[in-house]
Design a protein around this motif. Sequence first.
Motif, short mmCIF file in Angstrom:
data_model
loop_
_atom_site.label_atom_id
_atom_site.label_comp_id
_atom_site.label_asym_id
_atom_site.label_seq_id
_atom_site.Cartn_x
_atom_site.Cartn_y
_atom_site.Cartn_z
N LEU A 69 -30.58 99.14 21.13
CA LEU A 69 -30.90 98.22 22.21
C LEU A 69 -31.31 96.85 21.67
O LEU A 69 -30.92 95.81 22.20
CB LEU A 69 -32.03 98.79 23.08
CG LEU A 69 -31.69 99.97 23.98
CD1 LEU A 69 -32.95 100.49 24.65
CD2 LEU A 69 -30.68 99.56 25.04
N TRP A 70 -32.09 96.88 20.59
CA TRP A 70 -32.54 95.61 19.99
C TRP A 70 -31.35 94.81 19.46
O TRP A 70 -31.30 93.59 19.62
CB TRP A 70 -33.52 95.88 18.86
CG TRP A 70 -33.96 94.62 18.17
CD1 TRP A 70 -35.00 93.81 18.54
CD2 TRP A 70 -33.38 94.02 17.02
NE1 TRP A 70 -35.07 92.74 17.69
CE2 TRP A 70 -34.10 92.83 16.74
CE3 TRP A 70 -32.31 94.36 16.19
CZ2 TRP A 70 -33.79 92.01 15.67
CZ3 TRP A 70 -31.99 93.53 15.12
CH2 TRP A 70 -32.73 92.37 14.88
N GLU A 71 -30.40 95.49 18.83
CA GLU A 71 -29.25 94.79 18.27
C GLU A 71 -28.45 94.10 19.37
O GLU A 71 -27.99 92.96 19.21
CB GLU A 71 -28.35 95.77 17.51
CG GLU A 71 -28.98 96.26 16.22
CD GLU A 71 -28.17 97.37 15.55
OE1 GLU A 71 -27.01 97.55 15.96
OE2 GLU A 71 -28.69 98.04 14.66
N ILE A 72 -28.26 94.79 20.51
CA ILE A 72 -27.53 94.19 21.61
C ILE A 72 -28.30 92.99 22.18
O ILE A 72 -27.74 91.93 22.44
CB ILE A 72 -27.27 95.23 22.71
CG1 ILE A 72 -26.36 96.35 22.17
CG2 ILE A 72 -26.64 94.59 23.94
CD1 ILE A 72 -26.15 97.49 23.13
N ALA A 73 -29.62 93.17 22.36
CA ALA A 73 -30.44 92.07 22.89
C ALA A 73 -30.45 90.89 21.94
O ALA A 73 -30.39 89.73 22.36
CB ALA A 73 -31.87 92.58 23.15
N GLU A 74 -30.54 91.18 20.63
CA GLU A 74 -30.56 90.10 19.65
C GLU A 74 -29.25 89.33 19.64
O GLU A 74 -29.23 88.10 19.52
CB GLU A 74 -30.83 90.68 18.26
CG GLU A 74 -31.17 89.65 17.18
CD GLU A 74 -29.93 89.05 16.53
OE1 GLU A 74 -30.03 87.94 15.97
OE2 GLU A 74 -28.87 89.69 16.59
N SER A 75 -28.15 90.06 19.82
CA SER A 75 -26.85 89.42 19.85
C SER A 75 -26.72 88.51 21.08
O SER A 75 -26.23 87.39 20.99
CB SER A 75 -25.74 90.47 19.87
OG SER A 75 -24.47 89.87 19.94
N GLU A 76 -27.21 88.98 22.24
CA GLU A 76 -27.18 88.17 23.45
C GLU A 76 -28.10 86.96 23.30
O GLU A 76 -27.76 85.84 23.67
CB GLU A 76 -27.62 89.01 24.66
CG GLU A 76 -26.64 90.09 25.05
CD GLU A 76 -25.42 89.53 25.74
OE1 GLU A 76 -25.45 88.36 26.13
OE2 GLU A 76 -24.43 90.26 25.87
N TRP A 77 -29.28 87.18 22.75
CA TRP A 77 -30.26 86.10 22.60
C TRP A 77 -29.75 85.02 21.66
O TRP A 77 -29.94 83.83 21.91
CB TRP A 77 -31.56 86.68 22.06
CG TRP A 77 -32.63 85.66 21.80
CD1 TRP A 77 -33.48 85.09 22.71
CD2 TRP A 77 -32.97 85.09 20.54
NE1 TRP A 77 -34.31 84.20 22.09
CE2 TRP A 77 -34.03 84.17 20.76
CE3 TRP A 77 -32.49 85.26 19.25
CZ2 TRP A 77 -34.60 83.44 19.73
CZ3 TRP A 77 -33.05 84.53 18.22
CH2 TRP A 77 -34.09 83.63 18.47
N SER A 78 -29.07 85.41 20.58
CA SER A 78 -28.58 84.43 19.61
C SER A 78 -27.33 83.71 20.10
O SER A 78 -26.94 82.69 19.54
CB SER A 78 -28.28 85.12 18.27
OG SER A 78 -27.20 86.03 18.41
N GLY A 79 -26.68 84.27 21.13
CA GLY A 79 -25.48 83.64 21.67
C GLY A 79 -24.19 84.14 21.05
O GLY A 79 -23.11 83.75 21.48
N ARG A 80 -24.26 85.03 20.04
CA ARG A 80 -23.04 85.47 19.38
C ARG A 80 -22.17 86.29 20.32
O ARG A 80 -20.94 86.18 20.31
CB ARG A 80 -23.36 86.28 18.12
CG ARG A 80 -23.87 85.45 16.98
CD ARG A 80 -23.82 86.25 15.69
NE ARG A 80 -24.63 87.44 15.76
CZ ARG A 80 -25.94 87.47 15.48
NH1 ARG A 80 -26.56 86.36 15.17
NH2 ARG A 80 -26.63 88.58 15.53
N ALA A 81 -22.79 87.15 21.17
CA ALA A 81 -22.00 87.97 22.08
C ALA A 81 -21.30 87.11 23.11
O ALA A 81 -20.15 87.33 23.46
CB ALA A 81 -22.89 89.01 22.78
N LYS A 82 -21.98 86.06 23.60
CA LYS A 82 -21.36 85.19 24.59
C LYS A 82 -20.19 84.44 23.99
O LYS A 82 -19.17 84.24 24.61
CB LYS A 82 -22.39 84.20 25.13
CG LYS A 82 -23.48 84.85 25.99
CD LYS A 82 -24.45 83.81 26.51
CE LYS A 82 -25.53 84.45 27.36
NZ LYS A 82 -26.51 83.46 27.85
N GLU A 83 -20.36 83.99 22.74
CA GLU A 83 -19.27 83.27 22.08
C GLU A 83 -18.06 84.16 21.91
O GLU A 83 -16.92 83.74 22.09
CB GLU A 83 -19.74 82.76 20.71
CG GLU A 83 -20.80 81.67 20.81
CD GLU A 83 -21.38 81.34 19.46
OE1 GLU A 83 -20.94 81.95 18.46
OE2 GLU A 83 -22.28 80.49 19.39
#
Length: 282
Positions: A69-83
């Motif tokens: 869960l943290w990895e997914i949240a961290e990815s969203e927070w950093s913007g990498r998943a959106k990119e």
Amino acid sequence: MTPERIRLAASLRELRARTGLSLAALATKTAFSKSSWERYLNGKSLPPRQAVRELCRLAGEPEGRCLALWEIAESEWSGRAKEAAAPAPAATPRPPATGASPTAAPAPAARLAGHRSVVTVAVLASVCAVTVGAVAVAAALLRPGADGTSRASAEAPPHQDPTSSAPHCRGTACEGRNPMAMRCAASPVTLATRHTAAGAWLEVRYSKECGASWARMWGTRVGDRLEVTAAGRVHGVEIRTAADADAFVYTPMTATAPGTTVRTCFLSAGDGRRECLTSVPR
């Protein structure tokens, strides 16, 4: 706040309740202050990975689910998943040629009528899709894609709510996609782990639900590269910034059936050494 942050904060509050510790007591037993824990538990800020691990330890909870869960949240927070999930920008319209007739552009009333027609067609299409359901899905799957291949081969699932935690792709539909953006990293299996000679760590991950594999690395340096290969398909990622070096960095996914050999190679920017390992999902 993103759905991922909400789910992570809720899980952390549940673990904290299980420990029976106050925020002050939690601060004395970990490396994080009372005010920090207040922010983490209420979703005001993203906790460090170590904070999640320490709370799992105190609650006697295996850390795998919360770290996912943290990895997914961290990815969203950093913007990498959106990119990774963002579509390619639309082509910029070409201006009209010099001297073009002003009547070439549609009149406002015509444009409005055209817009209403588009809206009407979109609404009717949505109603038809709901009414005929399976027929519409079958037709979409059989329609060839831009590369000439059948969409049926991509095994694409029906449209998913972007806030859902369910995987957003399956099989070849996951090829080349980001495992965070596609929700494939919520409960993966770790096929292999290695601590490289350069000091970096790498892991090979596999999601049975998505039918895909990928690799990730951390503790890296700028210029380090990671590649994953399965059935002749190769996907790689390179550490380009100091921010990347301080975080988990993932390769794109490759569709992987059980029994498929997955080869993962790490290329060190320091000495050019290449370290590879193979693994097979079951």
